[in-house]
Write a protein that holds these residues in place. Structure first.
Motif, short mmCIF file in Angstrom:
data_model
loop_
_atom_site.label_atom_id
_atom_site.label_comp_id
_atom_site.label_asym_id
_atom_site.label_seq_id
_atom_site.Cartn_x
_atom_site.Cartn_y
_atom_site.Cartn_z
N LYS A 112 0.86 -1.18 0.00
CA LYS A 112 0.00 0.00 0.00
C LYS A 112 0.89 1.23 0.00
O LYS A 112 1.80 1.35 0.84
CB LYS A 112 -0.91 0.01 1.23
N ASP A 113 0.65 2.15 -0.94
CA ASP A 113 1.48 3.35 -1.00
C ASP A 113 0.92 4.45 -0.10
O ASP A 113 -0.08 4.26 0.60
CB ASP A 113 1.67 3.83 -2.44
N SER A 114 1.57 5.60 -0.10
CA SER A 114 1.20 6.70 0.81
C SER A 114 -0.16 7.29 0.48
O SER A 114 -0.73 8.04 1.28
CB SER A 114 2.27 7.78 0.79
N ASN A 115 -0.70 6.97 -0.71
CA ASN A 115 -2.04 7.43 -1.09
C ASN A 115 -3.09 6.34 -0.86
O ASN A 115 -4.20 6.44 -1.37
CB ASN A 115 -2.04 7.86 -2.56
N PHE B 64 -1.13 -2.26 -4.49
CA PHE B 64 -0.50 -2.77 -5.71
C PHE B 64 0.30 -4.03 -5.38
O PHE B 64 0.71 -4.25 -4.26
CB PHE B 64 0.39 -1.70 -6.35
N MET B 65 0.50 -4.85 -6.41
CA MET B 65 1.29 -6.07 -6.27
C MET B 65 2.71 -5.84 -6.76
O MET B 65 2.95 -5.07 -7.68
CB MET B 65 0.66 -7.21 -7.08
N LEU C 270 13.54 1.05 -0.37
CA LEU C 270 13.10 -0.30 -0.72
C LEU C 270 12.82 -0.35 -2.22
O LEU C 270 12.09 0.48 -2.76
CB LEU C 270 11.84 -0.67 0.06
N GLN C 271 13.41 -1.34 -2.87
CA GLN C 271 13.20 -1.53 -4.31
C GLN C 271 12.16 -2.63 -4.52
O GLN C 271 12.33 -3.76 -4.04
CB GLN C 271 14.51 -1.91 -4.99
N ILE C 272 11.10 -2.28 -5.24
CA ILE C 272 10.01 -3.22 -5.51
C ILE C 272 9.85 -3.37 -7.01
O ILE C 272 9.71 -2.37 -7.74
CB ILE C 272 8.68 -2.73 -4.88
N THR C 273 9.91 -4.60 -7.49
CA THR C 273 9.68 -4.88 -8.90
C THR C 273 8.19 -5.04 -9.14
O THR C 273 7.53 -5.89 -8.51
CB THR C 273 10.42 -6.17 -9.34
N GLU D 136 6.61 5.90 2.52
CA GLU D 136 5.92 5.87 1.23
C GLU D 136 5.27 4.53 0.89
O GLU D 136 4.51 4.45 -0.06
CB GLU D 136 6.90 6.24 0.12
N VAL D 137 5.54 3.49 1.68
CA VAL D 137 4.99 2.18 1.35
C VAL D 137 4.84 1.34 2.60
O VAL D 137 5.60 1.47 3.57
CB VAL D 137 5.89 1.45 0.32
#
Length: 243
Positions: free
Chosen positions: A203-206, A210-211, A223-226, A239-240
């Motif tokens: 879940k993002d800051s808004n 998302f997956m 944090l790096q998310i693909t 932010e996440v």
């Protein structure tokens, strides 16, 4: 190593920082209390702990030549030190949740707060606050996904030897940090990173869901998310959220 035992204190981090204003602290000075009344965590969160049941302490440490840009490796060293110390306790699915929570399965055992003293472009020293749930087995209803060593292993722990073991393991990891063994620290951290390379909901800051899959940590410690389209996106701590 100097250990200062406090009966009750609002925050061991605040105590050590105040002490350092008026005296030269010995490297690896430790302030530990059996009753912390206002423990602080990441993002202005509080750390709740039952008196005499857990380890709530702070460690002061200096560094030889640690640049601000190497801050993520300090985080790796501290979280790995605690991970190392409790990894022999047969805890199920022990991992580090980015940036530095220690989990057993998906339940939080330990929180860390690192506060750095900066001089020029260098991290001169740090006060590292650590809260580890040890013998507490009941937690407030509003605190979800939390556990303790005793809940997971059904063993009662002697707090003083456990504290000594954690400090010893942190020292070992700080030695690697001072010796510039950054890749060693990063590899060890990524090997035990929670949800790495596993499809996960975020879940993002808004508050948008998302997956994606955690693939690493950037040079800046993000944090790096693909994502599903193979795009790699980077996130700061605010932010996440990992769901």
């Amino acid at each position: 190593m100097k250990i200062i035992k406090l009966d009750a204190i609002d925050s061991t981090n605040s105590f050590l920082k105040e002490l350092g204003k008026n005296s030269v602290l010995e490297n690896f000075t430790v302030a530990v209390t059996s009753n912390q009344t206002n423990g602080r965590g990441q993002q202005q969160n509080t750390w709740a702990s039952k008196p005499f049941k857990n380890l709530t302490f702070s460690v002061f440490t200096r560094f030889k030549n640690l640049g601000i840009h190497q801050k993520k490796h300090l985080n790796f060293a501290i979280s790995l030190g605690i991970f190392d110390a409790i990894s022999t306790e047969n805890l199920p699915k022990l991992s580090i949740k980015w940036p530095n929570d220690i989990l057993s399965e998906n339940k939080k055992l330990c929180g860390i707060l690192i506060e750095n003293s900066i001089k020029g472009s260098k991290i001169n020293s740090s006060v590292i606050g650590i809260g580890l749930n040890v013998n507490q087995i009941e937690f407030p209803d509003h605190i979800k996904s939390v556990s303790s060593l005793k809940k997971e292993t059904e063993k009662e722990y002697d707090l003083d030897p456990l504290l000594s073991k954690i400090i010893s393991k942190i020292k070992e990891r700080i030695t690697l940090l001072n010796d510039k063994q950054f890749q060693h620290l990063e590899n060890d951290y990524l090997n035990v990173l929670y949800k790495k390379n596993i499809p996960t909901m975020f879940k993002d800051s808004n508050n948008v869901l998302f997956m994606g899959m955690i693939s690493g940590v950037s040079k800046e410690g993000r944090l790096q998310i693909t994502l599903e389209d193979d795009l790699i996106k980077e996130f700061d701590i605010k932010e996440v959220a990992i769901l």
